[in-house]
Design a protein around this motif. Structure first.
Motif, PDB file in Angstrom:
ATOM      1  N   SER A  43      23.726  26.100  -4.444  1.00  0.00           N
ATOM      2  CA  SER A  43      24.745  27.059  -4.051  1.00  0.00           C
ATOM      3  C   SER A  43      25.143  26.750  -2.612  1.00  0.00           C
ATOM      4  O   SER A  43      24.268  26.467  -1.784  1.00  0.00           O
ATOM      5  N   GLU A  44      26.438  26.768  -2.340  1.00  0.00           N
ATOM      6  CA  GLU A  44      26.875  26.523  -0.958  1.00  0.00           C
ATOM      7  C   GLU A  44      28.006  27.465  -0.596  1.00  0.00           C
ATOM      8  O   GLU A  44      28.949  27.660  -1.374  1.00  0.00           O
ATOM      9  N   VAL A  45      27.893  28.062   0.584  1.00  0.00           N
ATOM     10  CA  VAL A  45      28.955  28.941   1.082  1.00  0.00           C
ATOM     11  C   VAL A  45      29.319  28.505   2.489  1.00  0.00           C
ATOM     12  O   VAL A  45      28.449  28.202   3.294  1.00  0.00           O
ATOM     13  N   ILE A  57      30.537  27.967   9.565  1.00  0.00           N
ATOM     14  CA  ILE A  57      29.098  28.069   9.296  1.00  0.00           C
ATOM     15  C   ILE A  57      28.885  27.841   7.816  1.00  0.00           C
ATOM     16  O   ILE A  57      29.597  28.406   6.989  1.00  0.00           O
ATOM     17  N   SER A  58      27.915  27.006   7.469  1.00  0.00           N
ATOM     18  CA  SER A  58      27.645  26.763   6.052  1.00  0.00           C
ATOM     19  C   SER A  58      26.169  26.965   5.764  1.00  0.00           C
ATOM     20  O   SER A  58      25.323  26.790   6.650  1.00  0.00           O
ATOM     21  N   ARG A  59      25.881  27.320   4.521  1.00  0.00           N
ATOM     22  CA  ARG A  59      24.491  27.446   4.081  1.00  0.00           C
ATOM     23  C   ARG A  59      24.385  26.916   2.667  1.00  0.00           C
ATOM     24  O   ARG A  59      25.280  27.145   1.841  1.00  0.00           O
ATOM     25  N   ARG A  60      23.325  26.199   2.405  1.00  0.00           N
ATOM     26  CA  ARG A  60      23.088  25.671   1.049  1.00  0.00           C
ATOM     27  C   ARG A  60      21.682  26.045   0.614  1.00  0.00           C
ATOM     28  O   ARG A  60      20.780  26.158   1.443  1.00  0.00           O
ATOM     29  N   VAL A  61      21.517  26.215  -0.688  1.00  0.00           N
ATOM     30  CA  VAL A  61      20.158  26.353  -1.211  1.00  0.00           C
ATOM     31  C   VAL A  61      20.103  25.606  -2.536  1.00  0.00           C
ATOM     32  O   VAL A  61      21.096  25.544  -3.268  1.00  0.00           O
ATOM     33  N   TYR A  62      18.977  24.968  -2.812  1.00  0.00           N
ATOM     34  CA  TYR A  62      18.773  24.231  -4.061  1.00  0.00           C
ATOM     35  C   TYR A  62      17.797  24.988  -4.943  1.00  0.00           C
ATOM     36  O   TYR A  62      17.097  25.896  -4.480  1.00  0.00           O
ATOM     37  N   ASP A  91      14.976  24.250  -6.012  1.00  0.00           N
ATOM     38  CA  ASP A  91      13.566  24.205  -5.597  1.00  0.00           C
ATOM     39  C   ASP A  91      13.305  25.065  -4.371  1.00  0.00           C
ATOM     40  O   ASP A  91      12.213  25.070  -3.826  1.00  0.00           O
ATOM     41  N   GLY A  92      14.347  25.759  -3.897  1.00  0.00           N
ATOM     42  CA  GLY A  92      14.143  26.668  -2.770  1.00  0.00           C
ATOM     43  C   GLY A  92      14.441  26.058  -1.423  1.00  0.00           C
ATOM     44  O   GLY A  92      14.545  26.765  -0.418  1.00  0.00           O
ATOM     45  N   THR A  93      14.602  24.749  -1.362  1.00  0.00           N
ATOM     46  CA  THR A  93      14.935  24.133  -0.067  1.00  0.00           C
ATOM     47  C   THR A  93      16.412  24.399   0.215  1.00  0.00           C
ATOM     48  O   THR A  93      17.194  24.701  -0.680  1.00  0.00           O
ATOM     49  N   GLY A  94      16.778  24.255   1.483  1.00  0.00           N
ATOM     50  CA  GLY A  94      18.180  24.505   1.813  1.00  0.00           C
ATOM     51  C   GLY A  94      18.429  24.146   3.255  1.00  0.00           C
ATOM     52  O   GLY A  94      17.538  23.648   3.952  1.00  0.00           O
ATOM     53  N   GLU A  95      19.644  24.372   3.699  1.00  0.00           N
ATOM     54  CA  GLU A  95      19.936  24.095   5.102  1.00  0.00           C
ATOM     55  C   GLU A  95      21.111  24.940   5.585  1.00  0.00           C
ATOM     56  O   GLU A  95      21.882  25.480   4.791  1.00  0.00           O
TER      57      GLU A  95
END
Ligand SMILES: Nc1ncnc2c1ncn2[C@@H]1O[C@H](COP(=O)(O)OP(=O)(O)OP(=O)(O)O)[C@@H](O)[C@H]1O
Ligand SMILES: Nc1ncnc2c1ncn2[C@@H]1O[C@H](COP(=O)(O)OP(=O)(O)OP(=O)(O)O)[C@@H](O)[C@H]1O
Ligand SMILES: [Mg+2]
Ligand SMILES: [Mg+2]
Lengths: 157, 165, 157, 165
Positions: free
Chosen positions: D78-80, D100-105, D107-111
């Motif tokens: 997911s990315e916003v 500003i962006s945020r991602r999550v995969y 497996d719970g990792t993200g950035e």
């Protein structure tokens, strides 16, 4: 008492699936009685999956969807044992126009055994009512009933 | 069975005697914010025996008594009467109609009446047992109940099933 | 930090009384900082008395009145330190027509410093907006933005 | 300062890339129940660093990833991205715009990313400190917040005053 409860539960469960189907025009729902040594202690879990959507937890449903699920449960109970009167205080507030009409249709289908008193700010709900009562506070702090009651006549062409 | 009349005097925002005649079918109650609509619901709950002040949005039971307005002094007592038609003989007594009344005074004393005769709350509860009346979760639904009906804490939900059984 | 908090509190308090007065067209309201040894620990109490009514506890106010009190508090804070954007998710649902218009007027008075994004089912709120975005789910379970955006032109006579 | 663009992909009910362009002033978001309006609010909260799954109506953070529909498989991430105009120079950096962006995969990792460059959540929080953004109680109001703002439990209320101070 245990058998009566289980029997009632099964009836409500079937009704819930059917009323849910009417309000959500499809989708699936279920009530699950948690397995406990004593059925009189077990929790009742609700599952609801609107049409076309995958099953999520109840909390992930929208405000309007949650209201409809609660309404479906209440009416599922009424199909087993009707409440002689039912007072609904602004439960229509989160519903969009289409869901509101389905809700009002459902209400009318239950009037044989239940008298409905609906508090509302919604014009469509007012239109659906047989009688309208207005409450005002002309004198500040003092409520007064203004009987805005009309009893619907059939519309003449 | 249906509600045919509600009479209120001195309850919340209704200082003067107010009569509301109901019919079977669907009635809508409308009006601006704060004008007294939910107070009518509180009155019905209260006359049917509601004991919890928080359900009536107060901290103490005497807070249901009209506590004055700009032009009127607080009332000394509150009285609500609810008349119910027994048209389907759901109620176990020989009346065509039943009127339930409840009064409370500033000092906290009060009474219940059944067709004008003083009685105990128990008599009213017994009268309505198994009719679906009196278990307020069953007969009254408001916005805040949606969350509690659907919540993880399933006891309110459970109580409804027991009422239906 | 303590002085800054007290100073901010006094400003918010004054604003709260003024915004409350606009939304309730009179009446009185106040914010009281509970006396504690440490002002950074004390609770803030809210008092609100609509016009013509005697003071009651907040819980005895109606659904719509409570919503207006919460809105008045939020905007009182914005008058001290505006939020650059404010998202309101169906807060207009419990308001009657008159209060809704007062709320919308208030919102417009704050647009100089705050961008408003209002989620609503209410036609009057839609009319008051400069731009409208529609969200739909034509494909079940899949949201899509239908940009129903219109930017208001002045009405030509 | 105002929000100029929201881009969503794989977040809740938005599997495909969706772009929403905002302007200053008053915008209204409308649509039927369950169509995704509050999900847009969740997306804005999430990209600005919301850490509590319950605020986003889930039990775990990975529940914000699109979990499939009748015709589409669940998404893997997911990315916003949220673009903010710095027209009043409220933000302390030299950009006219900040994305500003945020991602999550799964497996719970993200950035997190600031103008496309990976950063820590702390960098985003610092960027917005004292601007009134990020203290979500301050910028987002929903129906359920009315009760909590007015409740006896005054801590949420308290937090708002501290944000304003
Ligand atoms: N004991 C009391 N004495 C006098 N007035 C009271 C008392 N208790 C409550 N009220 C008044 O009743 C009002 C609330 O009425 P009510 O909750 O019925 O409004 P409502 O019509 O349901 O409005 P809404 O549409 O906002 O829900 C309060 O503003 C309060 O002033
Ligand atoms: N992770 C997910 N994957 C797919 N769909 C999801 C996910 N999380 C939530 N949804 C969907 O989003 C829907 C809720 O959307 P949302 O809360 O935005 O509705 P809404 O437009 O605010 O409606 P309302 O007017 O009733 O408040 C749910 O029905 C659910 O199906
Ligand atoms: Mg009310
Ligand atoms: Mg929503």
């Amino acid at each position: 008492a245990k058998d009566l409860f289980l029997e009632t539960f099964q009836k409500v469960r079937g009704n819930f699936q059917s009323v849910f189907g009417q309000l959500f025009e499809g989708g699936e729902a279920d009530l699950i009685l948690e397995e406990m040594l004593d059925p009189l202690e077990s929790k009742i879990e609700i599952f609801a999956r609107p049409r076309g959507k995958r099953l999520l937890t109840l909390s992930q449903l929208s405000g309007g969807e949650k209201a409809l699920v609660a309404i479906a449960l209440l009416f599922a109970l009424y199909l087993v044992k009707p409440s002689p009167f039912c007072i609904l205080d602004e439960v229509d507030a989160p519903l969009d126009d289409m869901n509101l009409q389905r809700f009002l249709t459902l209400v009318k289908n239950f009037t044989a055994n239940t008298q409905f008193i609906i508090i509302t700010h919604n014009k469509q709900t007012m239109d659906a009512a047989d009688i309208l009562y207005g409450v005002t506070m002309e004198e500040p702090g003092v409520s007064k009933i203004v009987s805005v009651k009309f009893e619907k006549e059939p519309v003449l062409a | 069975m249906y509600l045919s009349e509600l009479e209120i005097i001195g309850f919340k925002s209704f200082p003067k005697k107010t009569r509301l005649v109901f019919k079977a079918g669907v009635s809508a109650i409308v009006g601006p914010n704060g004008c007294g609509k939910t107070n009518l619901v509180d009155a019905i709950r209260w006359v049917l025996g509601e004991q919890r002040p928080t359900v009536l949005r107060g901290e103490r039971m005497d807070q249901v008594i009209f506590n004055g307005s700009m032009d009127q002094k607080p009332a000394g007592m509150s009285e609500v009467s609810l008349t119910i038609e027994n048209n389907k003989n759901i109620l176990p007594i020989e009346y065509q109609q039943v009127t339930i009344s409840r009064r409370v005074y500033r000092d906290g004393t009060g009474e219940y009446l059944l067709n004008g005769i003083p009685c105990r709350l128990k008599d009213i509860v017994d009268l309505f047992s198994d009719t679906g009346v009196g278990a307020f979760a069953y007969s009254v639904m408001e916005q805040s109940m949606v969350e509690s009906l659907l919540s993880e804490n399933a006891w309110e939900r459970r109580a409804l099933f027991e009422e239906a059984a």
